[in-house]
Design a protein around this motif. Structure first.
Motif, PDB file in Angstrom:
ATOM      1  N   LEU A 130       3.362  15.384   1.007  1.00  0.00           N
ATOM      2  CA  LEU A 130       1.902  15.328   1.120  1.00  0.00           C
ATOM      3  C   LEU A 130       1.295  16.703   1.355  1.00  0.00           C
ATOM      4  N   ASN A 131       2.085  17.658   1.812  1.00  0.00           N
ATOM      5  CA  ASN A 131       1.553  19.010   1.994  1.00  0.00           C
ATOM      6  C   ASN A 131       1.057  19.609   0.696  1.00  0.00           C
ATOM      7  N   SER A 132       1.552  19.128  -0.445  1.00  0.00           N
ATOM      8  CA  SER A 132       1.056  19.638  -1.724  1.00  0.00           C
ATOM      9  C   SER A 132      -0.434  19.341  -1.907  1.00  0.00           C
ATOM     10  N   LEU A 133      -0.913  18.287  -1.272  1.00  0.00           N
ATOM     11  CA  LEU A 133      -2.326  17.902  -1.403  1.00  0.00           C
ATOM     12  C   LEU A 133      -3.249  18.813  -0.607  1.00  0.00           C
ATOM     13  N   VAL A 134      -2.719  19.488   0.396  1.00  0.00           N
ATOM     14  CA  VAL A 134      -3.550  20.405   1.176  1.00  0.00           C
ATOM     15  C   VAL A 134      -3.216  21.864   0.884  1.00  0.00           C
ATOM     16  N   ASP A 135      -2.065  22.114   0.257  1.00  0.00           N
ATOM     17  CA  ASP A 135      -1.669  23.494  -0.040  1.00  0.00           C
ATOM     18  C   ASP A 135      -2.203  23.987  -1.386  1.00  0.00           C
ATOM     19  N   TYR A 136      -2.509  23.063  -2.312  1.00  0.00           N
ATOM     20  CA  TYR A 136      -2.851  23.462  -3.683  1.00  0.00           C
ATOM     21  C   TYR A 136      -4.089  22.728  -4.189  1.00  0.00           C
ATOM     22  N   ASP A 137      -4.847  23.434  -5.056  1.00  0.00           N
ATOM     23  CA  ASP A 137      -5.995  22.844  -5.736  1.00  0.00           C
ATOM     24  C   ASP A 137      -5.649  22.462  -7.173  1.00  0.00           C
ATOM     25  N   ASP A 138      -4.835  23.288  -7.824  1.00  0.00           N
ATOM     26  CA  ASP A 138      -4.457  23.070  -9.216  1.00  0.00           C
ATOM     27  C   ASP A 138      -3.608  21.805  -9.318  1.00  0.00           C
ATOM     28  N   PRO A 139      -4.023  20.816 -10.115  1.00  0.00           N
ATOM     29  CA  PRO A 139      -3.250  19.569 -10.191  1.00  0.00           C
ATOM     30  C   PRO A 139      -1.839  19.745 -10.750  1.00  0.00           C
ATOM     31  N   ILE A 140      -1.617  20.767 -11.570  1.00  0.00           N
ATOM     32  CA  ILE A 140      -0.262  21.033 -12.068  1.00  0.00           C
ATOM     33  C   ILE A 140       0.630  21.486 -10.915  1.00  0.00           C
ATOM     34  N   GLU A 141       0.086  22.344 -10.056  1.00  0.00           N
ATOM     35  CA  GLU A 141       0.842  22.767  -8.870  1.00  0.00           C
ATOM     36  C   GLU A 141       1.093  21.577  -7.943  1.00  0.00           C
ATOM     37  N   ILE A 142       0.084  20.741  -7.767  1.00  0.00           N
ATOM     38  CA  ILE A 142       0.261  19.554  -6.934  1.00  0.00           C
ATOM     39  C   ILE A 142       1.363  18.676  -7.510  1.00  0.00           C
ATOM     40  N   LEU A 143       1.332  18.485  -8.820  1.00  0.00           N
ATOM     41  CA  LEU A 143       2.315  17.619  -9.485  1.00  0.00           C
ATOM     42  C   LEU A 143       3.732  18.133  -9.268  1.00  0.00           C
ATOM     43  N   GLN A 144       3.959  19.414  -9.554  1.00  0.00           N
ATOM     44  CA  GLN A 144       5.346  19.897  -9.471  1.00  0.00           C
ATOM     45  C   GLN A 144       5.830  19.969  -8.030  1.00  0.00           C
ATOM     46  N   HIS A 145       4.938  20.202  -7.082  1.00  0.00           N
ATOM     47  CA  HIS A 145       5.377  20.217  -5.686  1.00  0.00           C
ATOM     48  C   HIS A 145       5.584  18.810  -5.144  1.00  0.00           C
ATOM     49  N   LEU A 146       4.892  17.831  -5.713  1.00  0.00           N
ATOM     50  CA  LEU A 146       5.176  16.440  -5.343  1.00  0.00           C
ATOM     51  C   LEU A 146       6.539  16.011  -5.844  1.00  0.00           C
ATOM     52  N   LEU A 147       6.977  16.576  -6.969  1.00  0.00           N
ATOM     53  CA  LEU A 147       8.307  16.230  -7.489  1.00  0.00           C
ATOM     54  C   LEU A 147       9.404  16.716  -6.546  1.00  0.00           C
ATOM     55  N   ILE A 148       9.156  17.822  -5.839  1.00  0.00           N
ATOM     56  CA  ILE A 148      10.133  18.302  -4.856  1.00  0.00           C
ATOM     57  C   ILE A 148      10.212  17.279  -3.714  1.00  0.00           C
ATOM     58  N   SER A 161      -9.751  14.220  -1.392  1.00  0.00           N
ATOM     59  CA  SER A 161      -9.944  13.263  -0.300  1.00  0.00           C
ATOM     60  C   SER A 161      -9.263  13.747   0.976  1.00  0.00           C
ATOM     61  N   CYS A 162      -8.116  14.421   0.829  1.00  0.00           N
ATOM     62  CA  CYS A 162      -7.442  14.978   2.004  1.00  0.00           C
ATOM     63  C   CYS A 162      -8.256  16.114   2.613  1.00  0.00           C
ATOM     64  N   ARG A 163      -8.782  16.996   1.748  1.00  0.00           N
ATOM     65  CA  ARG A 163      -9.577  18.109   2.262  1.00  0.00           C
ATOM     66  C   ARG A 163     -10.844  17.618   2.964  1.00  0.00           C
ATOM     67  N   ASN A 164     -11.365  16.486   2.499  1.00  0.00           N
ATOM     68  CA  ASN A 164     -12.576  15.927   3.103  1.00  0.00           C
ATOM     69  C   ASN A 164     -12.270  15.086   4.347  1.00  0.00           C
ATOM     70  N   ASN A 165     -11.017  14.995   4.690  1.00  0.00           N
ATOM     71  CA  ASN A 165     -10.603  14.242   5.872  1.00  0.00           C
ATOM     72  C   ASN A 165      -9.834  15.193   6.787  1.00  0.00           C
ATOM     73  N   PRO A 166     -10.548  16.002   7.576  1.00  0.00           N
ATOM     74  CA  PRO A 166      -9.897  17.044   8.386  1.00  0.00           C
ATOM     75  C   PRO A 166      -8.800  16.500   9.291  1.00  0.00           C
ATOM     76  N   GLU A 167      -9.000  15.326   9.840  1.00  0.00           N
ATOM     77  CA  GLU A 167      -7.989  14.767  10.740  1.00  0.00           C
ATOM     78  C   GLU A 167      -6.679  14.510   9.995  1.00  0.00           C
ATOM     79  N   LEU A 168      -6.798  13.931   8.776  1.00  0.00           N
ATOM     80  CA  LEU A 168      -5.601  13.668   7.978  1.00  0.00           C
ATOM     81  C   LEU A 168      -4.968  14.982   7.513  1.00  0.00           C
ATOM     82  N   ALA A 169      -5.799  15.938   7.095  1.00  0.00           N
ATOM     83  CA  ALA A 169      -5.283  17.229   6.630  1.00  0.00           C
ATOM     84  C   ALA A 169      -4.541  17.949   7.757  1.00  0.00           C
ATOM     85  N   ASP A 170      -5.107  17.900   8.963  1.00  0.00           N
ATOM     86  CA  ASP A 170      -4.443  18.541  10.104  1.00  0.00           C
ATOM     87  C   ASP A 170      -3.124  17.859  10.426  1.00  0.00           C
TER      88      ASP A 170
END
Length: 946
Positions: A229-247, A204-213
């Motif tokens: 929230l940068n984890s949502l635009v920096d990564y595709d793999d949900p495991i990577e998203i998960l662990q970077h959200l924990l940071i 949803s973030c990738r499909n919303n360029p204004e929010l992603a920017d």
């Protein structure tokens, strides 16, 4: 305690030692405090030992829908490590590490102190990326959970950017190791919905360029406001998203049970310089120019920040002159350069100086590679926060806020921030910070004891939030974490769309909301002005305490009773209750608990003062509280001081009796008998150990004095401990310490002079530690007079054979006497005269707390390494906790302080060395090897040159 918590406690007892389930109100207050300006008292504190215990506790809280908060070191400033429900802390069993790929990665448990991680990596020329100012105290769990950064870290080397993997425990107790394929596979099966939800959020973030920017723009700056929230635009793999959200999630999404970092280079070639400019505009223009270069760090300090440290020792003269000349506009940049080699560093210094000269600095300390000069310059920066804390009014707290502005707008932002200080009457406020990242800290003092003061603070924070988040589109929290004090402003910074994303993230991870509620996301827009910490006056010795916790890693009682921070917290509350008389029953219970937890178990070493940013020695307060003696007790103390030779003779008789009983009863029966006597007499009968020394022979001044017309003279004062205590029964060398010392001095070619009336002399330490201050001072003066005469009015050096006596005597000196403890004396007077053949066998070295405080650690290491080819200095032991005679009367303090020791003694090591007789008794007891004075080792391996 409410029924749900009572039931929870009973459930937890099934797998967790009851001693680590804390419900005592005094202890929950003490253990529940952190460095922030909020106060919440937990209903229950759990000190957990293993991952299994964490999982068990989380599942129990999850099932009962009871909120839970995790705490690492408690140095966080924003209120994210507090709870009025269940607070989980970790024991020292969470301090393991593994070096991976020759230091390119490091695996760390959350209890590892940040500075220790860097120590493990130092031999590889590497370090972890985050470098918070509190790195000597804060722990990896907190560093990762807050995405802490620091002076050189910037946005490129924080935990988010250097994360390789982690083990996380979710709210329901599920464990995921992101570096373990089997763990990831199982998690994908059990939590497919969670991972699917994260993938959908990212899409949803990738499909919303204004929010992603917007997200990318926000993380161009340092930003710890809200979730990553940068984890949502920096990564595709949900495991990577998960662990970077924990940071940076501050324990609101899960518990980080371990983390693996990609390490960064720790440059060996460094230089620092300080440059003062005419005004903030010119200073910030220089920052903008420097941001386009390779400089490692740029720290900005405004005029009031410089003025706050102008009178501190070691400051460049021009800092004080700025104030004298009325220059209220000046600002400074402290710049650090890192180079791959000397040539690279020199080239950087030259090019950076050329750039700086374009902005015409008023004053400067040019780039220096000298470690002493660099430390002095960084001491200016590090002294800013304590400078405000030390001069604040009693009853106020120190608040440090943490924002970031776009670098190109730094100058007007600083100007407007300074205008807010004036508008809201924060005239003492100072600004400093990591200018390369546009990250500014501002420090001010605040009272919360009246509604007017709370309203002032609230209005000020509203204005700051508007200025930073709206007017400049900056970060309300750059590196300190969102916490409670910025949670009400997260939506203001991120807007409705970004805030909604965060709410979804919280729901995905923690649908029941049990993990650290109220932190990061909080629907109460007044949450930041609730549960504010009172700082009532208690005693001038501790009133400046800001409860930062920097003292805790060096406190020998930290795993037994209370730390200095916790002692100060409890004593403040006791003092408040005494004044108000609002709850006599609670006061009585708290005073009773504090007598043991606070006063009796304080080693009073003073190590806390060395770590304290405002120079508080909590041990001084504990000694003062021990002064409350009856007239009878004071009379007995005076009598023993006046008849000290008889008392010491009686002590030797007692040791002889104990040794005879040991020979008759055997070790096991002797232990049992003395333990019973110790408990029945309320600790008055000392607890015996097999390492209890035998009685020393009575010293005869004439027989020990070596006279020679031609030899240089040395005054030797055998401490009362070494005059009374000989060696233990199974000692490798049965000679008393005085005999060894005389032997060594004779070997080195000295004539030994002993003071008159030797057996009646004492430095006063036994009396001072028990609170008999006047008697201690009298004994100290008596000894000083004897040493003055023996040293021919100060012309001869004096050797004291134990470091505590030497340290106290130096502190009390009124005359020009030169007093040495054994290591420094050996280094300066003995080793230059003898040949040393270092032994092959390894030795342990204990650096006593008094030696640490006097800066002798390096000398002790150097002397020992000259005498043995392998020297082991154990980790995590700053003080042995024997504390004079507390090892006999409160042996659990000694045992707790030395708990990590035995496991660090190599199998082939049989001997340890130090410079304090009583410390050596405890070290021998808890190491399994014999510890003794370094003088034994030097005497053993030295020879008179041919």
């Amino acid at each position: 305690m409410q029924q749900p918590y009572i039931a929870l406690v009973e459930q937890l007892k099934a797998q967790i030692d009851e001693k680590r389930i804390i419900t005592d109100p005094t202890l929950t207050l003490a253990y529940g405090t952190d460095a922030s300006f909020y106060r919440l008292v937990p209903k229950l504190i759990l000190q957990l030992d293993t991952l299994d215990e964490v999982v068990f506790a989380l599942k129990a809280c999850y099932t009962s829908n009871i909120p839970v908060t995790f705490r690492a070191a408690g140095t966080s400033l924003s209120g994210q490590a507090l709870s009025d429900s269940v607070l989980i802390t970790l024991t020292d069993n969470w301090r393991k590490h593994k070096i991976i790929n020759s230091g390119e990665q490091i695996w760390l448990q959350p209890g590892v102190i940040g500075a220790d991680a860097n120590k493990y990596l130092s031999s590889y020329g590497r370090k972890i990326g985050p470098d918070p100012a509190s790195i000597n105290t804060c722990k990896i769990g907190g560093i990762a959970a807050n995405n802490a950064s620091g002076m050189c870290c910037g946005t490129a080397q924080n935990s988010y950017k250097t994360l390789a993997g982690m083990t996380v425990v979710l709210a329901d107790g599920t464990v995921l190791d992101t570096l373990d394929r089997d763990s990831v596979r199982r998690f994908k099966l059990s939590h497919s919905l969670l991972l699917s939800d994260l993938s959908q959020l990212a899409e949803s973030c990738r499909n919303n360029p204004e929010l992603a920017d917007k997200i990318r723009h926000k993380y161009r700056l340092k930003n710890t406001t809200g979730y990553s929230l940068n984890s949502l635009v920096d990564y595709d793999d949900p495991i990577e998203i998960l662990q970077h959200l924990l940071i940076g999630s501050e324990g609101t999404l899960g518990f980080i049970a371990d983390i693996t970092y990609n390490t960064v280079i720790d440059h060996a070639f460094k230089a620092s310089g300080l440059f003062v400019f005419a005004d903030i505009e010119k200073t910030c223009l220089a920052v903008s120019a420097l941001s386009k270069t390779q400089v490692a760090a740029v720290e900005l300090m405004d005029s009031r920040a410089l003025a706050s440290v102008a009178d501190k020792p070691g400051m460049p003269d021009f800092i004080a002159r700025l104030g004298e000349e009325g220059n209220t506009e000046a600002a400074a940049l402290l710049i650090e350069l890192h180079g791959e080699n000397e040539a690279d560093l020199s080239a950087q210094a030259d090019s950076t100086m050329a750039l700086i000269d374009e902005f015409t600095p008023m004053e400067q300390v040019s780039f220096s590679r000298d470690a002493g000069v660099c430390a002095q310059l960084w001491g200016i920066r590090k002294g800013l926060f304590p400078a405000v804390g030390a001069v604040r009014e009693t009853g106020t707290t120190v608040i440090i806020e943490d924002v970031a502005f776009p670098i190109e707008q730094l100058a007007p932002a600083v100007r407007e921030l300074q205008e807010l200080f004036v508008k809201y009457d924060y005239h003492e406020a100072i600004i400093f910070g990591h200018a390369l990242a546009g990250n500014l800290h501002f420090v001010f003092t605040q009272a919360f004891d009246t509604e007017k003061e709370v309203i002032r603070y609230s209005a000020f924070m509203d204005a700051v939030a508007q200025l930073v988040a709206v007017d400049y589109q900056g970060s309300l929290k750059a590196e300190h974490g969102t916490g409670r004090n910025m949670a009400p402003f997260v939506e203001l910074e991120w807007g409705a769309e970004g805030y909604a994303l965060m709410q979804q993230i919280k729901h995905i991870f923690d649908g029941t909301g049990i993990l650290n509620p109220g932190v990061i996301l909080n629907n109460d827009h007044q949450a930041h002005v609730k549960d504010l910490k009172a700082m009532p006056a208690a005693d001038t010795l501790i009133d400046k305490c800001i409860e930062c916790g920097f003292c805790e890693p060096v406190c020998p009682s930290r795993n037994l009773s209370l730390t200095p921070r916790q002692r100060n917290t409890v004593y403040r509350e006791i003092s408040r209750l005494r004044r108000t008389n609002e709850d006599p029953a609670r006061l009585a219970e708290m005073e009773k608990t504090f007598r043991y937890q606070g006063v009796a178990t304080c080693a009073a070493t003073g190590l806390c003062a060395d770590r304290c940013p405002v120079d508080i020695n909590t041990g001084d307060l504990m000694r003062k509280l021990r002064e409350d003696h009856s007239d009878i007790a004071k009379s007995i103390a005076r009598w023993t001081a006046n008849h000290f030779d008889g008392v010491t003779a009686a002590t030797r008789v007692g040791l002889s009796v104990a040794n005879g009983m040991h020979a008759m009863l055997g070790t096991n029966k002797m232990r049992t008998l003395t333990k019973v006597a110790h408990n029945l007499t309320a600790r008055k009968v000392p607890l015996w150990t097999p390492h209890m020394p035998r009685a020393a022979k009575s010293l005869n001044r004439e027989s020990l004095t070596i006279r020679s017309v031609s030899k240089e003279k040395i005054v030797y004062f055998p401490s009362c401990a070494s005059r009374n205590m000989g060696t233990e029964k199974q000692a490798m060398d049965p000679r008393p310490l005085a005999d060894v010392t005389i032997s060594l001095l004779n070997k080195a070619g000295y004539e030994v002079v002993l003071p008159d009336d030797l057996n009646n002399q004492c430095c006063g330490m036994p009396y001072k530690s028990k609170g008999f201050v006047e008697t201690a001072e009298d004994k100290a003066k008596q000894l000083e007079e004897a040493l003055w005469q023996a040293s021919e009015q100060g012309s001869l050096p004096v050797l004291m054979d134990t470091s505590p006596c030497a340290s106290l005597s130096r502190d009390n000196l009124q005359r020009d006497l030169t007093i040495y403890e054994p290591f420094q004396f050996v280094a300066e007077f003995v080793m230059p005269r003898l040949s040393i053949t270092p032994q092959e066998e390894p030795v342990m070295l204990h650096i006593t707390c008094t030696s640490r405080r006097k800066g002798l650690a390096d000398v002790m290491k150097r002397v020992t390494e000259a005498c043995a080819k392998q020297v082991i200095i154990p980790e995590d032991i700053q003080c042995c906790g024997f504390a004079g005679d507390k090892g006999f009367t409160t042996p659990e303090l000694n045992a707790s302080a030395l708990a990590p020791l035995k496991a660090q003694v190599p199998e082939n090591c049989k001997e340890g060395y130090s410079n304090s007789k009583t410390c050596e008794i405890g070290l021998s007891e808890h190491s399994g090897i014999e510890y003794r004075s370094i003088l034994y080792l030097v005497d053993k391996v030295s020879q008179v040159p041919a």
